[in-house]
Design an enzyme around this catalytic site. Structure first.
Site, PDB file in Angstrom:
ATOM      1  N   LYS A  82       2.021 -20.507   6.357  1.00 22.96           N
ATOM      2  CA  LYS A  82       0.462 -20.825   6.363  1.00 22.96           C
ATOM      3  C   LYS A  82       0.562 -19.837   7.452  1.00 22.96           C
ATOM      4  O   LYS A  82       0.568 -18.441   7.845  1.00 22.96           O
ATOM      5  CB  LYS A  82       1.573 -22.000   7.476  1.00 22.96           C
ATOM      6  CG  LYS A  82       1.965 -21.582   8.934  1.00 22.96           C
ATOM      7  CD  LYS A  82       3.273 -22.508   9.437  1.00 22.96           C
ATOM      8  CE  LYS A  82       3.723 -21.867  10.519  1.00 22.96           C
ATOM      9  NZ  LYS A  82       3.137 -21.399  11.828  1.00 22.96           N
TER      10      LYS A  82
ATOM     11  N   HIS B 137       4.211 -28.258  11.452  1.00 20.29           N
ATOM     12  CA  HIS B 137       5.358 -28.459  11.770  1.00 20.29           C
ATOM     13  C   HIS B 137       5.415 -29.938  12.290  1.00 20.29           C
ATOM     14  O   HIS B 137       6.403 -30.505  11.811  1.00 20.29           O
ATOM     15  CB  HIS B 137       6.207 -27.432  12.650  1.00 20.29           C
ATOM     16  CG  HIS B 137       6.681 -26.139  12.571  1.00 20.29           C
ATOM     17  ND1 HIS B 137       6.294 -25.468  11.266  1.00 20.29           N
ATOM     18  CD2 HIS B 137       6.527 -25.248  12.970  1.00 20.29           C
ATOM     19  CE1 HIS B 137       6.673 -24.044  11.289  1.00 20.29           C
ATOM     20  NE2 HIS B 137       6.678 -24.171  12.261  1.00 20.29           N
TER      21      HIS B 137
ATOM     22  N   ARG C 209       0.573  -0.892  -0.315  1.00 28.45           N
ATOM     23  CA  ARG C 209      -0.134   0.037   0.157  1.00 28.45           C
ATOM     24  C   ARG C 209       0.870   1.038   0.114  1.00 28.45           C
ATOM     25  O   ARG C 209       0.357   2.144  -0.736  1.00 28.45           O
ATOM     26  CB  ARG C 209      -0.705  -0.335   1.684  1.00 28.45           C
ATOM     27  CG  ARG C 209      -1.834   1.247   1.554  1.00 28.45           C
ATOM     28  CD  ARG C 209      -2.607   0.975   2.262  1.00 28.45           C
ATOM     29  NE  ARG C 209      -3.744   0.448   2.769  1.00 28.45           N
ATOM     30  CZ  ARG C 209      -4.645  -0.004   2.462  1.00 28.45           C
ATOM     31  NH1 ARG C 209      -4.969   0.773   1.501  1.00 28.45           N
ATOM     32  NH2 ARG C 209      -5.756  -0.783   2.553  1.00 28.45           N
TER      33      ARG C 209
END
Lengths: 306, 506
Positions: B171, B263, B66
């Site tokens: 993730k 993980h 932005r």
């Protein structure tokens, strides 16, 4: 780097004991060794050069280096261990044995000092002798023989290739970034068609590297590629002419970021590192099989007039 | 890694060249280019790849965010990031070429006009850099922006350039199974599954990849890697740090979503999977997903949750989780889990996998301990083998990566006396190579089109299926408080001792 003080010996049977004492002093009883490196260093200058190279690579490839120099008198050995600290404070250690003996006694002395059942590399530093001599004996002890055609001759390298040991030419490894760069020019479908038209390679660089490059193009493309050559200390420019179009890769003298351009391609920067001796040696020690592309390039280069 | 390079069949000059780098031209677009991840990890990783000659020769980076900024201002920011976060020093001659390849486009994530402007800019970059319309889009933004970014890419045609388009997603891949599916549906509206690279930086670590090599490149371990010889497996992922400045994130997440769902289950899959036919994306991912399908969901009865209280870690007094800045005093968020897991397949039936992970543990350590069964009969007197432990093989992932094998040996003595000894191998004592950052490995793989180390959607969904029942059950109740600097609450020890076993002390 931590170096244990060298110990001078005249009885090779004491070498293992001296190295074991080094281990107990500095590194405990466990060691990791990945290969034997037998170096033939004909002069004191070569021995110093070897020491510097070993300092650079010993930390990444724990090895036993046996640096052999032909001399007069009985066998003399100086043994030492150098260790490097890793990030976890564990040590990587390499052993060096500097060996002096009569030339005809060197191979048997070396044989008695090799770590059992590990890959063995012979690095021949001087010019390749016409009759091979000690080089042939050391190559027979080794799976891989490392030479440098830039300080010898391609014909000599080809003779070493006839021994029962795979040969690696440091000049060939020096060319790898250039070969990658030349190949990348022809990855684009538009340029790939030009491969059929490759006629000439203009190389500014050492003559034997230029010959190898032209030999590589000839052997890969299955036809003769003419070589035009200007002598330089390092390769600085390669132009591949394909009939009309020309594709150029060049780097400034001493620099390592060059540029590539040619018909139908966008000029772009290209990383072309000047690989130092220890980097090249490290790469040579990572090779564990015959390099058929090199063998074909060498055969093609030797088959044409220098 | 499987290599994706230019084809030697069409370019005979490629034959025999080492295929470590990427060769196909591309533009790497970073959404969220001014964020923490971009500056700390992505730009240094891309720079280091380029400096090592591993990026395609025709390559460019476009930052999108932005903030209003010129290309030159973005280059200055990038330079400052490299000086601060790169693992190598800046090479001035390469920096000039790298800086020329950096570009910046300003725009909001919900502004389609700005996306169109980005597309036009990319077309100009193609013309200038010869990047042939190939794109790797990296969503380095909070997950809440993924849907709008991906939708806008679809609406403005960024998903369908002249060359290939790949999208890399960080993730978390959803908050649970339902939201993971929603996210996948959103992304699939603009990209096919084969174009999606779900990144879990843990899988880019050399040490995690070594589990695979250790198991499948050594003939001596795989034959005993079964329930016939293995009594149980312990996987520990311990952090000594607390929640630090991530309280808001952690309150939403908790230990299961933060560590277990991704993980830890990935490490479990690597340890338990069957050998794939090849180290290639589909073969490896299929085997990992298969073993996760055979893994029973986490259950309330076989888990213990904890939350760290105050205490001492490495001699430093530290506050309780509930006293950390930004954490409500009555927080029920778990920072620790111990669990007994079962894998219902031929290889592992009856051999439990005990996992534990938590914050404010005594030290930072990740390890897999394979505990072997005792010998069926000891032909020694009871006194001789009184203290003999069963064999164990420990794969240490961090720190001090290595392998430790425990076995019995005769102690020097006129009589037979057996002692347990450990034989340690430290990777660092055999190789002092410069280890690439996990992001370097994964970004290079994304540019090369190698998806082996990225997580497929079915793997993500199965991981949530394993975790969701427990997360539902944990909505009520409270975690047990454990002292910072301990290995978790007392119940975690009871979880394993009730089976006649005990936790290792890493």
């Amino acid at each position: 780097m931590i170096a244990n003080p060298p110990v001078e010996l005249t009885d090779l049977a004491q070498v293992e004991r001296a190295l074991a004492a080094d281990r107990e002093r500095g590194t405990g009883s466990v060691r990791a060794t990945t290969l034997n490196l037998v170096v033939y260093a004909p002069t004191a200058q070569d021995v110093s050069f070897t020491q510097r190279a070993l300092e650079r690579i010993g930390g990444s490839r724990p090895l036993r280096a046996i640096v052999a120099t032909a001399g007069s008198g009985g066998v003399r050995a100086t043994v030492s261990t150098s260790c490097w600290l890793g990030s976890g404070m564990q040590q990587v250690c390499s052993e060096q044995i500097f060996l002096t003996a009569r030339a005809d006694a060197l191979p048997s002395a070396v044989l008695s000092l090799l770590v059992t059942d590990l890959p063995t590399f012979a690095w021949w530093q001087g010019p390749i002798p016409e009759g091979l001599g000690v080089l042939a004996d050391l190559a027979r002890l080794s799976s891989f023989t490392v030479v440098d055609s830039n300080i010898s001759s391609l014909e000599g390298v080809a003779r070493v290739g006839g021994l029962d040991s795979w040969v690696t030419d440091l000049a060939w490894l020096r060319l790898e970034p250039w070969r990658e760069a030349v190949a990348s020019v022809f990855d684009r479908p538009a340029a790939a068609a030009a491969l059929a038209e490759v006629r000439t390679a203009c190389v500014e660089g050492p003559i034997n590297e230029a010959r190898l490059l032209a030999g590589w193009l000839s052997s890969r493309l299955g036809r003769d590629v003419e070589l035009q050559h200007d002598e330089r200390t390092h390769v600085e420019r390669v132009a591949v002419r394909c009939g009309g179009p020309e594709y150029v890769i060049e780097r400034p003298a001493g620099g390592h970021v060059g540029r590539a351009y040619g018909e139908g391609t966008t000029e772009h920067p290209i990383v072309l590192p000047i690989l130092d001796a220890s980097t090249l040696l490290g790469r040579a020690l990572d090779i564990r099989a015959a390099d058929e592309v090199f063998e074909a390039a060498l055969a093609s280069a030797v088959g044409r007039a220098a | 890694m499987a290599q994706v390079v230019s084809d030697p069949k069409t370019n005979p000059l490629r034959v025999g060249l080492r295929a470590g780098g990427a060769t196909v031209p591309a533009v790497f677009v970073i959404f969220g280019a001014t964020g923490d991840l971009a500056h700390r990890k992505l730009l240094p990783a891309i720079y280091n790849l380029g400096a090592r000659g591993l990026l395609p020769n025709r390559f460019a980076v476009v930052g999108y965010a932005r903030s209003e900024m010129t290309d030159d201002e973005y280059r200055e920011q990038a330079r400052a990031s490299l000086e601060r976060f790169s693992r190598t020093q800046i090479d001035e001659s390469y920096w000039t070429a790298f800086a020329d390849s950096l570009h910046y486009v300003s725009g909001a994530f919900d502004d389609q006009e700005a996306f169109r402007a980005l597309g036009e800019r990319l077309a100009r970059i193609d013309a200038g850099h010869g990047t042939e319309g190939n794109r790797v889009y990296y969503l380095s933004t909070p997950a809440s922006f993924f849907p709008v970014i991906v939708d806008n890419m679809g609406q403005t045609g960024l998903n369908d350039p002249a060359g290939f388009a790949r999208v890399v997603i960080e993730k978390p891949f959803g908050h649970d199974l339902e939201t993971a599916r929603e996210l996948a549906e959103t992304v699939h509206r603009s990209f096919q599954e084969r174009q999606i690279y779900r990144i879990d930086h843990y899988l880019g670590k050399e040490t995690v990849q070594n589990i695979f090599v250790f198991r499948f490149a050594n003939a001596i371990f795989e034959p005993v890697w079964t329930n016939r010889y293995v009594d149980h497996v312990q996987i520990t992922v311990a952090e000594s740090l607390g929640v630090e400045h991530r309280a808001a994130f952690y309150e939403e997440t908790g230990v299961v979503r933060d560590i277990v769902q991704n993980h830890l289950l990935q490490v479990l899959a690597l340890v338990a999977m069957e050998p794939p036919a090849a180290f290639e994306a589909d073969a490896v991912r299929d085997e990992k997903t298969k073993v996760l399908r055979a893994t029973r969901p986490l259950s309330f009865e076989n888990t213990v949750r904890g939350q760290y209280g105050s205490g001492f870690v490495a001699g430093e007094e530290v506050p309780a989780y509930a006293q950390e800045e930004g954490v409500p005093a009555d927080s029920n968020t778990p920072t620790f889990i111990a669990a007994r897991m079962e894998i219902d397949n031929w290889r592992w039936a009856g051999t439990p996998f005990y996992i534990r992970t938590g914050k404010r543990m005594p030290k930072r350590v990740t390890e897999v301990a394979v505990q072997f069964k005792r010998v069926p009969h000891l032909p020694f007197t009871m006194g001789a083998a009184e203290h003999l432990e069963a064999n164990s093989l420990v794969l240490r992932i961090q720190p001090d990566e290595g392998i430790s094998l425990r076995f019995g040996a005769k102690a020097p003595s006129p009589t037979v006396a057996i002692s347990t000894v450990n034989m340690d191998f430290l990777y660092g004592s055999a190789f002092l190579h410069d280890v690439p950052e996990a992001y370097e490995t994964l970004i290079l793989d994304a540019i090369r089109g190698d998806r082996t180390l990225f997580t497929p959607q079915d793997g993500v969904e199965r991981s949530w299926e394993i975790c969701d029942p427990l997360l539902e059950q944990w909505r009520s109740g409270t975690p047990q408080v454990y002292a910072s600097g301990s290995w978790g609450p007392e119940a975690a020890f009871e979880l394993i001792t009730r089976d006649g076993r005990r936790w290792r002390r890493p």
